[in-house]
Enzyme design. Structure first.
Site, mmCIF file in Angstrom:
data_model
loop_
_atom_site.group_PDB
_atom_site.id
_atom_site.type_symbol
_atom_site.label_atom_id
_atom_site.label_comp_id
_atom_site.label_asym_id
_atom_site.label_seq_id
_atom_site.Cartn_x
_atom_site.Cartn_y
_atom_site.Cartn_z
ATOM 1 N N HIS A 36 0.741 -1.314 -0.101
ATOM 2 C CA HIS A 36 -0.058 0.007 -0.076
ATOM 3 C C HIS A 36 0.836 1.277 -0.025
ATOM 4 C CE1 HIS A 36 -3.415 -2.647 0.639
ATOM 5 N NE2 HIS A 36 -2.742 -3.196 1.704
ATOM 6 N N ARG A 48 11.823 -8.560 20.522
ATOM 7 C CA ARG A 48 11.734 -10.056 20.969
ATOM 8 C C ARG A 48 12.169 -10.997 19.846
ATOM 9 N NH1 ARG A 48 7.745 -12.441 18.632
ATOM 10 N NH2 ARG A 48 5.618 -11.659 18.388
HETATM 11 C C1 LIG Z 1 4.969 -7.844 13.779
HETATM 12 C C2 LIG Z 1 4.127 -9.079 13.335
HETATM 13 C C3 LIG Z 1 4.525 -9.497 11.957
HETATM 14 C C4 LIG Z 1 4.448 -10.207 14.186
HETATM 15 O O1 LIG Z 1 3.766 -11.448 13.921
HETATM 16 P P1 LIG Z 1 4.264 -12.644 14.881
HETATM 17 O O2 LIG Z 1 5.493 -12.948 15.210
HETATM 18 O O3 LIG Z 1 3.397 -13.857 14.054
HETATM 19 O O4 LIG Z 1 3.368 -12.422 16.139
HETATM 20 P P2 LIG Z 1 2.176 -12.876 16.437
HETATM 21 O O5 LIG Z 1 1.125 -12.442 15.765
HETATM 22 O O6 LIG Z 1 2.245 -14.263 16.845
HETATM 23 O O7 LIG Z 1 1.861 -12.242 18.124
HETATM 24 C C5 LIG Z 1 2.886 -12.335 19.193
HETATM 25 C C6 LIG Z 1 2.461 -11.247 20.377
HETATM 26 O O8 LIG Z 1 2.750 -10.051 19.735
HETATM 27 C C7 LIG Z 1 1.543 -9.352 19.867
HETATM 28 N N1 LIG Z 1 1.432 -8.353 18.823
HETATM 29 C C8 LIG Z 1 1.443 -8.691 17.425
HETATM 30 N N2 LIG Z 1 1.383 -7.708 16.728
HETATM 31 C C9 LIG Z 1 1.478 -6.668 17.424
HETATM 32 C C10 LIG Z 1 1.472 -5.202 17.334
HETATM 33 N N3 LIG Z 1 1.511 -4.779 16.001
HETATM 34 N N4 LIG Z 1 1.659 -4.317 18.192
HETATM 35 C C11 LIG Z 1 1.722 -4.872 19.522
HETATM 36 N N5 LIG Z 1 1.707 -6.482 19.761
HETATM 37 C C12 LIG Z 1 1.473 -7.023 18.767
HETATM 38 C C13 LIG Z 1 0.374 -10.329 19.883
HETATM 39 O O9 LIG Z 1 -0.900 -9.795 20.438
HETATM 40 C C14 LIG Z 1 0.790 -11.325 20.629
HETATM 41 O O10 LIG Z 1 0.823 -11.222 22.018
HETATM 42 P P3 LIG Z 1 1.022 -12.226 23.003
HETATM 43 O O11 LIG Z 1 2.444 -13.092 23.096
HETATM 44 O O12 LIG Z 1 0.643 -11.589 24.369
HETATM 45 O O13 LIG Z 1 -0.276 -13.055 22.597
HETATM 46 C C15 LIG Z 1 2.731 -8.972 13.179
HETATM 47 O O14 LIG Z 1 1.923 -8.916 14.407
HETATM 48 C C16 LIG Z 1 2.444 -7.523 12.534
HETATM 49 O O15 LIG Z 1 2.249 -6.396 13.225
HETATM 50 N N6 LIG Z 1 2.213 -7.686 11.377
HETATM 51 C C17 LIG Z 1 1.774 -6.370 10.392
HETATM 52 C C18 LIG Z 1 0.404 -6.428 9.947
HETATM 53 C C19 LIG Z 1 -0.091 -5.288 9.275
HETATM 54 O O16 LIG Z 1 0.560 -4.289 8.957
HETATM 55 N N7 LIG Z 1 -1.165 -5.449 8.331
HETATM 56 C C20 LIG Z 1 -1.607 -4.594 7.502
HETATM 57 C C21 LIG Z 1 -1.981 -5.293 6.060
HETATM 58 S S1 LIG Z 1 -2.594 -4.288 5.056
#
Ligand SMILES: CC(C)(COP(=O)(O)OP(=O)(O)OC[C@H]1O[C@@H](n2cnc3c(N)ncnc32)[C@H](O)[C@@H]1OP(=O)(O)O)[C@@H](O)C(=O)NCCC(=O)NCCS
Length: 189
Positions: free
Chosen positions: A87, A170
């Site tokens: 985007h 992390r």
């Molecule tokens: C950073 C990211 C890739 C991490 O993915 P992941 O390693 O698979 O992490 P998970 O989804 O398993 O989440 C792990 C933990 O982090 C937390 N978490 C995930 N994304 C977060 C964020 N952006 N901010 C704060 N906490 C977040 C989850 O709630 C989870 O917490 P918990 O351990 O207490 O349950 C993903 O969360 C993210 O933000 N992706 C971008 C999504 C986006 O921008 N989408 C728009 C599409 S157009």
């Protein structure tokens, strides 16, 4: 011609990254017409205009990026091969930021400075979530992920995940669908 080779490499790298396989001609054509690819092509043309000392043309390319796609990329920023703007709207890349190969931008992202004090260097294959801000002379290691809406003010090691405001780093979790490892012979029944 150098700029045509750069554009060709970009389109191939983006198509490969998004589809995970050598792309067909049809997939290359559809990748080329994607907004993010057009933005990258305009940046390549702007860089070429600068190399050939036609700064006015570079200025026109950047205006087109901003007015058509809502993205601002500084003329001193450098974009690696196959950068993906999934985007484009709200993305700002300032100063002399360095963006690695195949970095994925998910929209509304700032890569900039804190009080004009230096700009980020982002490694290869980094994923930057929607709304993230990466500020100051920080280094984001290869393959790191920046969470949606995170505010990154410190270095992020390769492969790590940065989440929150200010971002906390992390290590990456095991994928959730990994089958549990078989019990070892010394485990309790
Ligand atoms: C950073 C990211 C890739 C991490 O993915 P992941 O390693 O698979 O992490 P998970 O989804 O398993 O989440 C792990 C933990 O982090 C937390 N978490 C995930 N994304 C977060 C964020 N952006 N901010 C704060 N906490 C977040 C989850 O709630 C989870 O917490 P918990 O351990 O207490 O349950 C993903 O969360 C993210 O933000 N992706 C971008 C999504 C986006 O921008 N989408 C728009 C599409 S157009």
């Amino acid at each position: 011609m150098r700029v045509l080779r750069e554009i060709g490499r970009d389109v191939t790298a983006v198509a490969r990254k998004l589809r995970g396989a050598p792309p067909t001609v049809g997939q290359l054509v559809s990748t080329m017409s994607h907004d993010g690819s057009v933005v990258l092509t305009l940046s390549r043309l702007a860089e070429a205009a600068r190399r050939h000392r036609v700064p006015l043309l570079g200025g026109v390319m950047r205006r087109l990026q901003t007015s058509l796609f809502g993205i601002e990329i500084s003329r001193d920023a450098r974009l690696g091969e196959g950068v993906i703007f999934l985007h484009t709207v709200g993305v700002v890349i300032g100063g002399d930021s360095r963006i690695g190969d195949r970095v994925l931008f998910l929209g509304s992202i700032t890569v900039g400075s804190v009080n004009s004090g230096g700009y980020p260097t982002i490694g290869n294959d980094v994923v930057i979530g929607a709304g993230a801000r990466i500020l100051g002379p920080v280094t984001i290691g290869d393959g790191a992920s920046i969470g949606a809406n995170a505010v990154v003010l410190r270095d992020v090691p390769a492969g790590a995940v940065a989440l929150g405001v200010p971002a906390v780093v992390r290590s990456r979790r095991e994928p959730r669908n990994t089958p549990p490892s078989p019990p070892s012979p010394t485990d309790d029944p």
